[in-house]
Design an enzyme around this catalytic site. Structure first.
Site, PDB file in Angstrom:
ATOM      1  N   ASP A  14       0.775  -1.078  -0.021  1.00  0.00           N
ATOM      2  CA  ASP A  14       0.192   0.182   0.294  1.00  0.00           C
ATOM      3  C   ASP A  14       0.771   1.330  -0.138  1.00  0.00           C
ATOM      4  OD1 ASP A  14      -2.383  -1.783   0.505  1.00  0.00           O
ATOM      5  OD2 ASP A  14      -2.082  -2.207   2.362  1.00  0.00           O
ATOM      6  N   LYS A  33       1.902   2.197  -4.981  1.00  0.00           N
ATOM      7  CA  LYS A  33       2.238   1.756  -5.933  1.00  0.00           C
ATOM      8  C   LYS A  33       0.907   1.546  -7.667  1.00  0.00           C
ATOM      9  CE  LYS A  33       2.406  -2.203  -4.218  1.00  0.00           C
ATOM     10  NZ  LYS A  33       2.150  -2.054  -3.143  1.00  0.00           N
ATOM     11  N   GLY A  84      -4.758  -4.086  -3.706  1.00  0.00           N
ATOM     12  CA  GLY A  84      -5.780  -2.971  -4.134  1.00  0.00           C
ATOM     13  C   GLY A  84      -4.597  -2.860  -4.424  1.00  0.00           C
ATOM     14  N   HIS A  85      -4.775  -1.512  -5.633  1.00  0.00           N
ATOM     15  CA  HIS A  85      -3.904  -0.644  -6.183  1.00  0.00           C
ATOM     16  C   HIS A  85      -4.682   0.453  -6.315  1.00  0.00           C
ATOM     17  CE1 HIS A  85      -0.147  -3.803  -7.160  1.00  0.00           C
ATOM     18  NE2 HIS A  85      -0.614  -3.344  -5.949  1.00  0.00           N
ATOM     19  N   GLN A 137       1.678  -5.797  -3.553  1.00  0.00           N
ATOM     20  CA  GLN A 137       2.570  -6.039  -1.819  1.00  0.00           C
ATOM     21  C   GLN A 137       3.581  -5.588  -1.388  1.00  0.00           C
ATOM     22  OE1 GLN A 137       1.415  -9.502  -3.837  1.00  0.00           O
ATOM     23  NE2 GLN A 137      -0.771  -8.213  -3.115  1.00  0.00           N
TER      24      GLN A 137
HETATM   25  P1  GDP Z   1      -1.210  -0.017  -3.721  1.00  0.00           P
HETATM   26  O1  GDP Z   1      -0.968  -0.854  -3.335  1.00  0.00           O
HETATM   27  O2  GDP Z   1       0.670   0.559  -3.232  1.00  0.00           O
HETATM   28  O3  GDP Z   1      -1.289   0.455  -5.122  1.00  0.00           O
HETATM   29  O4  GDP Z   1      -1.379   1.253  -2.972  1.00  0.00           O
HETATM   30  P2  GDP Z   1      -3.347   1.765  -2.035  1.00  0.00           P
HETATM   31  O5  GDP Z   1      -3.834   2.247  -3.671  1.00  0.00           O
HETATM   32  O6  GDP Z   1      -4.148   0.366  -1.656  1.00  0.00           O
HETATM   33  O7  GDP Z   1      -3.055   2.409  -1.654  1.00  0.00           O
HETATM   34  C1  GDP Z   1      -2.655   4.288  -1.703  1.00  0.00           C
HETATM   35  C2  GDP Z   1      -3.718   4.900  -1.020  1.00  0.00           C
HETATM   36  O8  GDP Z   1      -2.926   6.468  -1.177  1.00  0.00           O
HETATM   37  C3  GDP Z   1      -4.601   5.417  -2.189  1.00  0.00           C
HETATM   38  O9  GDP Z   1      -5.910   5.629  -2.009  1.00  0.00           O
HETATM   39  C4  GDP Z   1      -3.613   6.384  -3.438  1.00  0.00           C
HETATM   40  O10 GDP Z   1      -5.221   7.510  -3.923  1.00  0.00           O
HETATM   41  C5  GDP Z   1      -3.989   7.174  -1.733  1.00  0.00           C
HETATM   42  N1  GDP Z   1      -2.411   7.630  -2.516  1.00  0.00           N
HETATM   43  C6  GDP Z   1      -1.160   7.811  -3.140  1.00  0.00           C
HETATM   44  N2  GDP Z   1      -0.088   8.504  -2.581  1.00  0.00           N
HETATM   45  C7  GDP Z   1      -1.361   9.895  -2.252  1.00  0.00           C
HETATM   46  C8  GDP Z   1      -0.061  10.487  -2.201  1.00  0.00           C
HETATM   47  O11 GDP Z   1       0.926  10.994  -2.044  1.00  0.00           O
HETATM   48  N3  GDP Z   1      -1.028  11.757  -0.673  1.00  0.00           N
HETATM   49  C9  GDP Z   1      -2.305  10.957  -0.852  1.00  0.00           C
HETATM   50  N4  GDP Z   1      -2.649  11.875   0.170  1.00  0.00           N
HETATM   51  N5  GDP Z   1      -2.573   9.841  -0.718  1.00  0.00           N
HETATM   52  C10 GDP Z   1      -1.820   9.164  -2.246  1.00  0.00           C
HETATM   53  P1  IMO Z   2      -0.965  -4.283  -2.316  1.00  0.00           P
HETATM   54  O1  IMO Z   2      -0.062  -4.219  -3.242  1.00  0.00           O
HETATM   55  C1  IMO Z   2      -0.652  -4.338   1.915  1.00  0.00           C
HETATM   56  C2  IMO Z   2      -0.704  -9.171   3.522  1.00  0.00           C
HETATM   57  C3  IMO Z   2      -2.468  -9.357   4.626  1.00  0.00           C
HETATM   58  C4  IMO Z   2      -1.791 -10.077   5.473  1.00  0.00           C
HETATM   59  C5  IMO Z   2      -0.281 -11.337   4.124  1.00  0.00           C
HETATM   60  C6  IMO Z   2      -0.784 -12.099   3.881  1.00  0.00           C
HETATM   61  O2  IMO Z   2      -2.325  -3.060  -2.411  1.00  0.00           O
HETATM   62  O3  IMO Z   2       0.216  -3.329  -1.998  1.00  0.00           O
HETATM   63  P2  IMO Z   2      -2.089 -12.829   2.006  1.00  0.00           P
HETATM   64  O4  IMO Z   2      -3.922 -12.454   1.640  1.00  0.00           O
HETATM   65  O5  IMO Z   2      -1.173 -12.008   1.099  1.00  0.00           O
HETATM   66  O6  IMO Z   2      -2.299 -13.929   2.010  1.00  0.00           O
HETATM   67  O7  IMO Z   2      -2.029 -12.277   3.183  1.00  0.00           O
HETATM   68  O8  IMO Z   2      -0.066 -10.023   3.558  1.00  0.00           O
HETATM   69  N1  IMO Z   2      -1.584  -8.253   1.568  1.00  0.00           N
HETATM   70  C7  IMO Z   2      -1.292  -7.242   2.037  1.00  0.00           C
HETATM   71  N2  IMO Z   2      -0.857  -5.699   2.880  1.00  0.00           N
HETATM   72  N3  IMO Z   2      -1.394  -4.323   0.370  1.00  0.00           N
HETATM   73  C8  IMO Z   2      -1.436  -5.904   0.262  1.00  0.00           C
HETATM   74  O9  IMO Z   2      -0.851  -5.694  -1.238  1.00  0.00           O
HETATM   75  C9  IMO Z   2      -1.869  -6.794   1.063  1.00  0.00           C
HETATM   76  N4  IMO Z   2      -1.776  -7.926  -0.220  1.00  0.00           N
HETATM   77  C10 IMO Z   2      -1.642  -8.939   1.455  1.00  0.00           C
HETATM   78  O10 IMO Z   2      -2.579  -8.247   5.206  1.00  0.00           O
HETATM   79  O11 IMO Z   2      -1.042  -9.833   6.430  1.00  0.00           O
HETATM   80 MG    MG Z   3      -3.305  -1.437  -1.892  1.00  0.00          MG
END
Ligand code: GDP
Ligand code: IMO
Ligand code: MG
Length: 436
Positions: A13, A16, A40-41, A223
């Site tokens: 998270d 990415k 979840g991107h 991840q």
């Molecule tokens: P990922 O799994 O690495 O793609 O990250 P996620 O999408 O799960 O979580 C990142 C969250 O932060 C998302 O809701 C993005 O829209 C948000 N986000 C990304 N970059 C920024 C930033 O620079 N500032 C803020 N406030 N939010 C951001």
């Molecule tokens: P993105 O790509 C954050 C975590 C789960 C748990 C562990 C194992 O959005 O960054 P799993 O279901 O993979 O067997 O769970 O990994 N986990 C993540 N945490 N972002 C993710 O993906 C994750 N995918 C799995 O919360 O701790």
């Molecule tokens: Mg994510």
């Protein structure tokens, strides 16, 4: 810069999705190389916010060929839902390719994921319960079913019967759950096969041909480094290889073709699920990070645990991924703080550690040692040039860069594409490429 690998440097998270979408402008192909719909991107395009779980984050650009590599595990039900959701929004998915060798997440994998977690009780991993771990388990045990098996339902049935012979014993005798019917699964998957067969492709061939042509390929990690099966905080990890090496293993492209490895780091750290987290904050600053950063899991809706940036983790990520560049995201979330702590060491039973301890008991019990930096106390969400950032924000980035020993190429100050600061004067991905 034909082949760029993008990886998370923390526990996932890191943003990415946003950075992948941003870089995709200059790419021809974006390929996911590991993980499944545990990811979840988030991609924000104007007023549109997309949460992608399986399809690469470059999908918003019509010129991009999105590819799901063989290192991924695919739940066909989820993939079809994602394709349909994108189509409803007018986003074309016709160019999508899925590796013939990618393993399938079967209905019994989802059930087993939940059952194993329940059995572990307090020791549970806190998985996303999407069946990811059990699907990779079967892959390694050589009883998995793959995308290409859906092209021949006779073979699919044979492999399913072999897998179910064991799974149904496990479900009924160990977990006290009902067995699965092979007929029902075959009927369900015949429907998926009808719709998905056109997407199934020879991905190693496609990617290597593209690289031979000089196309730009972005390998989108899911991840993060500390969730890596080998290099993460085992057993509190995922079951795949989110580190840069996984890009090769999960696509069929050799390491000599990778020219750039970009690590994504949040300006602080979050973690979903169980496991150690030395810099975790359970105070009002932790709550502020959760609220301001909207730190709620994209896949499971769980609140993310938050803490200070840990440079031992960052240095480790630089090392195990051979990072060439860094992107720091969510710098804006720290704007209200008077002072910012940055973890520069751990202390455990009188010993000081300036790098991640190899023994997990130390990591579980260590006390972080902080360096204090001044905050900047003003909003930065509309800043687009590094020199226009408040001095303290510039110093924070420079300190990270100094400790990591890798240049910070871009800084995100909000979720939108335009809320990004490129470190070179010209700005934008094109200019960044000349840095190479
Ligand atoms: P990922 O799994 O690495 O793609 O990250 P996620 O999408 O799960 O979580 C990142 C969250 O932060 C998302 O809701 C993005 O829209 C948000 N986000 C990304 N970059 C920024 C930033 O620079 N500032 C803020 N406030 N939010 C951001
Ligand atoms: P993105 O790509 C954050 C975590 C789960 C748990 C562990 C194992 O959005 O960054 P799993 O279901 O993979 O067997 O769970 O990994 N986990 C993540 N945490 N972002 C993710 O993906 C994750 N995918 C799995 O919360 O701790
Ligand atoms: Mg994510």
């Amino acid at each position: 810069m034909p082949a760029t690998v993008l990886v998370g440097t923390q526990w996932g998270d890191e943003g990415k999705g946003k950075i992948t979408d941003l870089l995709a402008d200059q790419m021809d192909i974006v390929v996911r190389f590991q993980g499944g719909n545990n990811a979840g991107h988030t991609v924000v395009d104007g007023a549109t916010e997309l949460k992608l779980h399986l399809i690469p984050s470059g999908i918003l650009y019509p010129h991009i060929t999105p590819i799901i590599g063989s290192g991924c595990v695919v739940d066909p039900q989820v993939l079809l839902r994602e394709i349909d959701g994108l189509t409803e929004r007018g986003i074309r998915t016709a160019k999508l390719m899925v590796s013939a060798n990618a393993h399938l997440i079967m209905p019994y994998h989802r059930v087993l994921d939940g059952a194993r977690e329940r059995k572990l009780g307090n020791s549970k991993i806190g998985t996303t319960r999407k069946g990811v771990g059990p699907a990779y388990t079967d892959k390694a045990a050589r009883i998995g079913l793959r995308m290409q098996d859906m092209l021949d339902m006779k073979i699919f049935r044979q492999k399913l019967d072999a897998a179910l012979a064991e799974k149904n014993e496990l479900l009924t005798k160990i977990y006290d759950l009902p067995p699965f019917s092979a007929d029902d699964i075959c009927e369900e998957f015949t429907g998926y096969a009808d719709r998905l067969s056109t997407y199934i492709a020879d991905v190693p061939y496609v990617l290597n041909q593209a690289l031979d042509r000089g196309d730009n390929v972005l390998f989108e990690g899911a991840q993060g480094t500390l969730l890596d099966l080998d290099f993460g905080t085992y057993p509190f990890v995922t079951s795949s290889s989110p580190t840069a090496g996984g890009a090769c293993v999960g696509t069929g492209v050799g390491p000599s073709r990778i020219e750039k490895v970009l690590g994504i780091a949040k300006a602080y750290i979050t973690r979903v699920g169980s496991g150690p987290f030395p810099t975790e904050l359970n105070d009002e600053i932790g709550h502020m990070l959760q609220d301001t950063g909207k730190e709620v899991g994209t896949t499971t809706g769980r609140i993310r645990r938050c803490g200070w940036l840990d440079t031992l983790i960052l240095k480790y990520a630089v090392q195990v991924n051979s990072l060439t560049h860094l992107a720091i995201t969510k710098l804006d979330v720290l704007s209200s703080l008077e002072t910012i702590q940055i973890c520069v060491g751990y202390e455990h039973e009188g010993t000081f550690y300036d790098r991640l301890p190899a023994h997990q008991s130390v990591f579980h019990k260590c006390v972080p040692v902080y360096e204090e930096l001044p905050g900047w106390g003003e909003p930065i969400t509309e800043v687009t040039e590094f020199d226009k950032l408040p001095g303290a924000a510039q110093s924070y980035i420079k300190r990270i860069e100094e400790i990591a020993g890798v240049p910070v190429e871009l800084i995100a100050v909000g979720p939108r594409r335009d809320q990004t600061i490129w470190r070179n004067k010209q700005g934008g991905p094109q200019a960044a490429r000349t840095l190479q």
